[in-house]
Design a protein around this motif. Structure first.
Motif, mmCIF file in Angstrom:
data_model
loop_
_atom_site.group_PDB
_atom_site.id
_atom_site.type_symbol
_atom_site.label_atom_id
_atom_site.label_comp_id
_atom_site.label_asym_id
_atom_site.label_seq_id
_atom_site.Cartn_x
_atom_site.Cartn_y
_atom_site.Cartn_z
ATOM 1 N N ARG A 50 -2.431 -37.160 5.543
ATOM 2 C CA ARG A 50 -1.486 -36.248 5.110
ATOM 3 C C ARG A 50 -1.971 -34.633 4.747
ATOM 4 N NH1 ARG A 50 0.318 -40.901 2.496
ATOM 5 N NH2 ARG A 50 2.431 -41.892 3.727
ATOM 6 N N GLN A 51 -3.162 -34.848 4.123
ATOM 7 C CA GLN A 51 -3.631 -33.498 3.631
ATOM 8 C C GLN A 51 -4.270 -32.714 4.914
ATOM 9 O OE1 GLN A 51 -7.017 -34.836 1.455
ATOM 10 N NE2 GLN A 51 -5.986 -34.977 -0.588
ATOM 11 N N LEU A 52 -4.573 -33.249 5.788
ATOM 12 C CA LEU A 52 -5.006 -32.723 7.130
ATOM 13 C C LEU A 52 -3.769 -31.781 8.001
ATOM 14 C CD1 LEU A 52 -7.516 -35.002 8.893
ATOM 15 C CD2 LEU A 52 -7.947 -32.813 7.530
ATOM 16 N N HIS A 53 -2.553 -32.475 7.692
ATOM 17 C CA HIS A 53 -1.225 -31.975 8.275
ATOM 18 C C HIS A 53 -0.603 -31.000 7.262
ATOM 19 C CE1 HIS A 53 -0.783 -34.354 11.738
ATOM 20 N NE2 HIS A 53 -1.274 -35.456 11.053
ATOM 21 N N ARG A 54 -1.249 -30.831 5.891
ATOM 22 C CA ARG A 54 -0.339 -30.002 4.861
ATOM 23 C C ARG A 54 -0.351 -28.560 5.718
ATOM 24 N NH1 ARG A 54 -2.685 -31.625 -0.398
ATOM 25 N NH2 ARG A 54 -1.740 -33.589 0.209
ATOM 26 N N ALA A 55 -1.221 -27.923 6.121
ATOM 27 C CA ALA A 55 -1.252 -26.628 6.417
ATOM 28 C C ALA A 55 -0.261 -26.304 7.683
ATOM 29 C CB ALA A 55 -2.545 -26.139 6.977
ATOM 30 N N GLN A 56 -0.180 -27.367 8.532
ATOM 31 C CA GLN A 56 0.812 -27.256 9.603
ATOM 32 C C GLN A 56 2.270 -27.335 9.007
ATOM 33 O OE1 GLN A 56 1.082 -25.890 12.786
ATOM 34 N NE2 GLN A 56 0.711 -27.812 13.823
ATOM 35 N N ARG A 57 2.257 -28.104 8.004
ATOM 36 C CA ARG A 57 3.463 -28.434 7.397
ATOM 37 C C ARG A 57 4.414 -27.405 6.556
ATOM 38 N NH1 ARG A 57 6.863 -30.572 3.436
ATOM 39 N NH2 ARG A 57 8.367 -32.115 3.905
ATOM 40 N N TRP A 261 -9.313 -37.855 19.717
ATOM 41 C CA TRP A 261 -9.224 -36.378 20.124
ATOM 42 C C TRP A 261 -7.804 -35.903 19.943
ATOM 43 C CZ3 TRP A 261 -13.089 -33.171 22.610
ATOM 44 C CH2 TRP A 261 -14.198 -33.769 22.405
ATOM 45 N N GLY A 262 -7.692 -34.641 19.838
ATOM 46 C CA GLY A 262 -6.397 -33.777 19.697
ATOM 47 C C GLY A 262 -6.534 -32.784 18.941
ATOM 48 N N HIS A 263 -5.170 -32.082 18.896
ATOM 49 C CA HIS A 263 -4.746 -30.967 18.236
ATOM 50 C C HIS A 263 -4.046 -30.618 17.196
ATOM 51 C CE1 HIS A 263 -1.038 -30.789 20.387
ATOM 52 N NE2 HIS A 263 -1.456 -31.186 21.311
ATOM 53 N N PHE A 264 -3.803 -31.750 16.485
ATOM 54 C CA PHE A 264 -2.771 -31.936 15.515
ATOM 55 C C PHE A 264 -3.501 -30.940 14.215
ATOM 56 C CE2 PHE A 264 -5.720 -35.027 13.654
ATOM 57 C CZ PHE A 264 -5.329 -34.777 12.049
ATOM 58 N N HIS A 265 -4.778 -30.705 14.003
ATOM 59 C CA HIS A 265 -5.205 -30.095 13.207
ATOM 60 C C HIS A 265 -5.417 -28.651 13.447
ATOM 61 C CE1 HIS A 265 -8.216 -31.417 15.877
ATOM 62 N NE2 HIS A 265 -9.234 -30.811 15.288
ATOM 63 N N ILE A 266 -4.668 -28.178 14.375
ATOM 64 C CA ILE A 266 -4.515 -26.770 14.919
ATOM 65 C C ILE A 266 -3.101 -26.266 14.750
ATOM 66 C CG2 ILE A 266 -4.894 -25.198 16.738
ATOM 67 C CD1 ILE A 266 -7.579 -26.292 16.345
ATOM 68 N N THR A 267 -3.236 -25.452 13.522
ATOM 69 C CA THR A 267 -1.859 -24.948 13.115
ATOM 70 C C THR A 267 -0.948 -24.289 14.275
ATOM 71 O OG1 THR A 267 -2.344 -22.992 11.939
ATOM 72 C CG2 THR A 267 -2.419 -24.822 10.862
#
Length: 402
Positions: A50-57, A261-267
């Protein structure tokens, strides 16, 4: 100043600024690097995810303020107070969501209550409000869209060759939005919502909308049936989809884990900077965003930008392995997907009304009777605070993409 590949960048040009923004972003998220230069998670568990998604959210919430000012007050009355719900009388149905409607606004507001931001989907799309007809309230949301082209855990489970996948990917969709909203989520409503995907109603809706469709890769006309739907847990191993059975039949089955692998941590903001960078260089990926023009355009675009910047693409190895599940709408779905010559066996599909009754009896009514969660104290007036991240909910396993 040099990047990790030793390429010298001019300190004040846009390329250098973008490199600094990427480094700063990963540092802010708490990632570190190991001796091999690969990213290391700042911890483990759902809290870290959840913390890693926080900036995107946060970015998406800021962008959505004009929408919320317009739509929230209109959508809010359709969310339920826990005190008005007679759990034994819940009857879930599916309402198709069309663009630029009240239903579309309700759908978007619902997805904004989740701690993990969701994708808007691409290609073919089927969106639903899961509606409690008895109480005339929103219970959850479902969105099905085109699956990513490359997903090894799925392809291995089916037994696909590259040719098979290209020919028969049209028989698959991915549930990129899937979950219940409070107070239904407190009553194991997420399980009920997920089961509705494997319904005769969804199967028929797909046939009506996409039965005659053009293959994404082959560009040929095909008579398509919805044979299976995949979904991926947002929080690693899933407590919602595991052992999801009704009447002795599996509704979602685990097929393995993604490789991390993925890109969810790229806002979104950082991604747009990458697009601008590629656009200035007339790179094709900057504005090539239609499904069929390349498997997972966003990921390819990010990789292209990283390569042009001289940044190793291992920054996309975030290390979070998500569990992948499949709902087989045809009993012989994998056989049909492998060879394409067998008629799908859909005799076991139930209607949404049948599934709703079974799910209420199996999960929702017993959860209410046990009193494990005080669902009655929930009020719809908490929804705006939930959207702003000011309300902590009991653990829920909601679906997102990216």
């Amino acid at each position: 100043m040099c990047d990790q590949l030793g390429v010298v960048a001019r300190p004040f040009d846009k390329e250098a600024a973008l490199k600094r923004a990427i480094r700063r972003h990963f540092k802010t998220l708490g990632f570190t690097k190991n001796s091999e230069g690969e990213l290391v998670l700042p911890g483990e568990g759902k809290t870290v995810i959840r913390q890693l998604h926080r900036a995107q959210r946060r970015d998406r919430l800021q962008d959505a303020q004009p929408f919320l000012e317009r739509a929230l007050s209109r959508a809010l009355p359709y969310f339920a107070d826990g005190s008005e719900i007679d759990v034994s009388r819940i009857r879930l149905t599916l309402r198709v969501v069309k663009s630029n409607t009240l239903e579309a606004d309700i759908f978007r507001v619902a997805t904004m209550t989740w701690s993990v931001p969701v994708s808007v989907g691409f290609g073919r799309r089927m969106r639903y409000l899961v509606w409690d007809e008895t109480h005339d309230r929103l219970a959850g949301v479902i969105a099905l869209g085109d699956p990513v082209y490359n997903l090894s855990v799925r392809d291995n489970a089916i037994g696909w060759t590259v040719h098979d996948r290209a020919e028969r990917l049209v028989g698959l969709l991915d549930a990129y939005v899937l979950g219940a909203v409070p107070p239904y989520s407190f009553l194991l409503g997420g399980k009920a919502v997920a089961c509705l995907i494997r319904s005769r109603d969804v199967y028929a809706d797909f046939q009506a909308k996409y039965g005659a469709t053009r293959g994404v890769i082959s560009k040929t006309e095909k008579a398509a049936n919805l044979l299976a739907v995949t979904t991926t847990s947002s929080m690693g191993r899933s407590s919602v989809y595991n052992r999801l059975r009704l009447g002795g039949e599996p509704y979602f089955e685990p097929i393995g884990f993604t490789v991390g692998w993925g890109h969810f941590h790229i806002t979104d903001a950082l991604f747009e900077q990458m697009r601008d960078f590629l656009r200035q260089r007339d790179h094709a990926y900057a504005d090539c965003h239609k499904f069929g023009e390349g498997p997972n355009w966003r990921l390819r675009t990010i990789r292209a930008a990283l390569k042009a910047l001289g940044i190793n693409e291992t920054v996309l190895k975030h290390g979070i392995q998500r569990e992948v599940f499949v709902a087989k709408l045809a009993f012989n779905a994998f056989d049909v997907l492998r060879n394409g010559k067998i008629e799908p066996d859909t005799a076991a599909l139930r209607t949404t009304a049948e599934i709703s009754d079974m799910a209420v009896e199996r999960w929702m009514a017993p959860r209410a009777a046990r009193g494990e969660i005080d669902y009655r104290s929930w009020t719809r007036e908490k929804i705006p605070r939930l959207i702003r991240g000011l309300v902590e909910l009991p653990s829920a396993d909601l679906r997102r993409t990216g």
